[in-house]
Design a protein around this motif. Structure first.
Motif, mmCIF file in Angstrom:
data_model
loop_
_atom_site.group_PDB
_atom_site.id
_atom_site.type_symbol
_atom_site.label_atom_id
_atom_site.label_comp_id
_atom_site.label_asym_id
_atom_site.label_seq_id
_atom_site.Cartn_x
_atom_site.Cartn_y
_atom_site.Cartn_z
ATOM 1 N N ALA A 106 0.971 -0.808 0.413
ATOM 2 C CA ALA A 106 -0.201 -0.208 -0.199
ATOM 3 C C ALA A 106 1.084 1.335 0.417
ATOM 4 O O ALA A 106 0.184 2.365 -0.147
ATOM 5 N N GLU A 107 2.293 1.227 0.773
ATOM 6 C CA GLU A 107 2.710 2.127 0.816
ATOM 7 C C GLU A 107 3.502 2.802 -0.573
ATOM 8 O O GLU A 107 4.115 3.836 -0.977
ATOM 9 N N GLN A 108 3.838 1.496 -1.374
ATOM 10 C CA GLN A 108 4.292 1.777 -2.660
ATOM 11 C C GLN A 108 3.468 2.134 -3.370
ATOM 12 O O GLN A 108 3.615 3.146 -4.879
ATOM 13 N N PHE A 109 2.792 1.296 -3.035
ATOM 14 C CA PHE A 109 0.689 2.192 -4.635
ATOM 15 C C PHE A 109 0.977 3.374 -3.872
ATOM 16 O O PHE A 109 0.846 4.125 -5.680
ATOM 17 N N LEU A 110 1.196 4.200 -3.157
ATOM 18 C CA LEU A 110 0.485 5.349 -2.491
ATOM 19 C C LEU A 110 0.815 6.258 -2.416
ATOM 20 O O LEU A 110 0.489 7.071 -2.737
ATOM 21 N N LEU A 111 1.894 5.749 -1.758
ATOM 22 C CA LEU A 111 2.667 6.634 -1.160
ATOM 23 C C LEU A 111 3.984 6.589 -1.266
ATOM 24 O O LEU A 111 5.663 7.731 -0.983
ATOM 25 N N GLN A 118 -2.187 1.281 11.199
ATOM 26 C CA GLN A 118 -3.391 2.253 11.747
ATOM 27 C C GLN A 118 -2.952 3.333 10.939
ATOM 28 O O GLN A 118 -3.516 4.619 10.993
ATOM 29 N N GLU A 119 -1.759 3.519 10.996
ATOM 30 C CA GLU A 119 -1.170 5.264 10.708
ATOM 31 C C GLU A 119 -1.008 5.916 9.412
ATOM 32 O O GLU A 119 -1.421 6.356 9.168
ATOM 33 N N GLN A 120 -0.849 4.443 8.713
ATOM 34 C CA GLN A 120 -0.832 4.614 7.233
ATOM 35 C C GLN A 120 -2.082 5.039 6.934
ATOM 36 O O GLN A 120 -2.402 6.204 5.940
ATOM 37 N N VAL A 121 -3.752 4.562 7.478
ATOM 38 C CA VAL A 121 -4.788 5.081 6.464
ATOM 39 C C VAL A 121 -4.518 6.368 6.741
ATOM 40 O O VAL A 121 -5.108 6.925 5.343
ATOM 41 N N ASN A 122 -4.454 7.366 8.258
ATOM 42 C CA ASN A 122 -4.340 8.684 7.321
ATOM 43 C C ASN A 122 -3.162 9.538 6.754
ATOM 44 O O ASN A 122 -3.912 9.926 5.999
ATOM 45 N N ARG A 123 -2.523 9.604 6.120
ATOM 46 C CA ARG A 123 -1.612 9.149 5.144
ATOM 47 C C ARG A 123 -2.567 8.751 3.509
ATOM 48 O O ARG A 123 -2.205 9.563 2.340
ATOM 49 N N ILE A 124 -2.482 7.858 3.713
ATOM 50 C CA ILE A 124 -3.621 7.360 2.169
ATOM 51 C C ILE A 124 -5.161 8.720 2.448
ATOM 52 O O ILE A 124 -4.717 9.093 1.500
ATOM 53 N N LEU A 125 -5.399 8.551 3.360
ATOM 54 C CA LEU A 125 -6.699 10.157 2.872
ATOM 55 C C LEU A 125 -6.487 10.781 3.344
ATOM 56 O O LEU A 125 -7.300 11.715 3.063
ATOM 57 N N ALA A 126 -5.277 11.012 3.109
ATOM 58 C CA ALA A 126 -4.988 12.820 3.037
ATOM 59 C C ALA A 126 -4.573 13.017 1.666
ATOM 60 O O ALA A 126 -4.094 14.524 1.271
ATOM 61 N N ALA A 172 -4.853 -0.959 -4.766
ATOM 62 C CA ALA A 172 -4.494 -0.993 -4.049
ATOM 63 C C ALA A 172 -5.618 -1.703 -2.809
ATOM 64 O O ALA A 172 -5.278 -2.519 -2.527
ATOM 65 N N LEU A 173 -6.470 -1.446 -3.007
ATOM 66 C CA LEU A 173 -8.584 -2.185 -2.446
ATOM 67 C C LEU A 173 -7.747 -4.089 -3.314
ATOM 68 O O LEU A 173 -8.581 -4.456 -1.971
ATOM 69 N N PHE A 174 -7.820 -3.613 -4.005
ATOM 70 C CA PHE A 174 -8.363 -5.156 -4.666
ATOM 71 C C PHE A 174 -6.733 -6.213 -4.052
ATOM 72 O O PHE A 174 -7.427 -7.096 -3.593
ATOM 73 N N HIS A 175 -5.854 -5.880 -3.850
ATOM 74 C CA HIS A 175 -4.376 -6.569 -3.429
ATOM 75 C C HIS A 175 -4.278 -6.337 -2.356
ATOM 76 O O HIS A 175 -4.869 -7.664 -1.216
#
Length: 151
Positions: free
Chosen positions: A49-54, A94-102, A129-132
């Motif tokens: 998720a970090e690779q795909f989105l951040l 848990q922390e990553q969700v906030n970075r993605i939502l931002a 990322a969601l599928f994965h």
């Protein structure tokens, strides 16, 4: 809030709930027929998720060795050095969700520097990322059931 953010929150909550319901003694068992452990899947969901989105590994949110530990093609049998605990990985999820939502919604239409698996925009990568993540949630669930049945 847009539908992608809603789906991320739902999917991530399901992953976290599934992990919470697992006996910690099962995290590092690799059942027959599986290439990895539940511990690996947790780190893999986080890292991909970090690779795909951040932009990992070009971010400072996750340690550089997560790619080696949890990236595509990795496996616990090859782990060297210090491996983060499941507790650490859960906190990072848990922390990553906030970075993605931002991520600003207008970025979803941005073209990728180069297409990836036929996907061309940030929003399309978000759906991947969601599928994965959902796929690995299923793997975690299946592994838990196989390990429980073997015991």
């Amino acid at each position: 809030m847009n539908y992608l953010n809603s789906q991320l929150q739902l999917t991530r909550q399901k992953v976290l709930s599934e992990i919470e319901g697992i006996n910690p003694e099962l995290f590092d068992i690799q059942p027959n027929g599986f290439n990895n452990t539940i511990h690996w899947h947790i780190g893999h969901v986080l890292t991909v998720a970090e690779q795909f989105l951040l932009g990992y590994p070009h971010t400072n949110h996750l340690p550089a060795n997560y790619g080696e530990l949890f990236g595509y093609g990795s496996k616990p049998a090859d782990w060297k050095g210090e491996v983060p605990s499941v507790e650490t990985l859960v906190q990072q999820l848990q922390e990553q969700v906030n970075r993605i939502l931002a991520i600003p919604e207008e970025r979803y239409n941005e073209k990728l520097p180069q297409p990836f698996l036929g996907l061309e925009t940030v929003g399309e990568i978000f759906t991947l990322a969601l599928f994965h993540e959902s796929n690995h949630l299923g793997q975690i669930h299946a592994m838990k059931r196989v390990i429980d049945a073997a015991n």
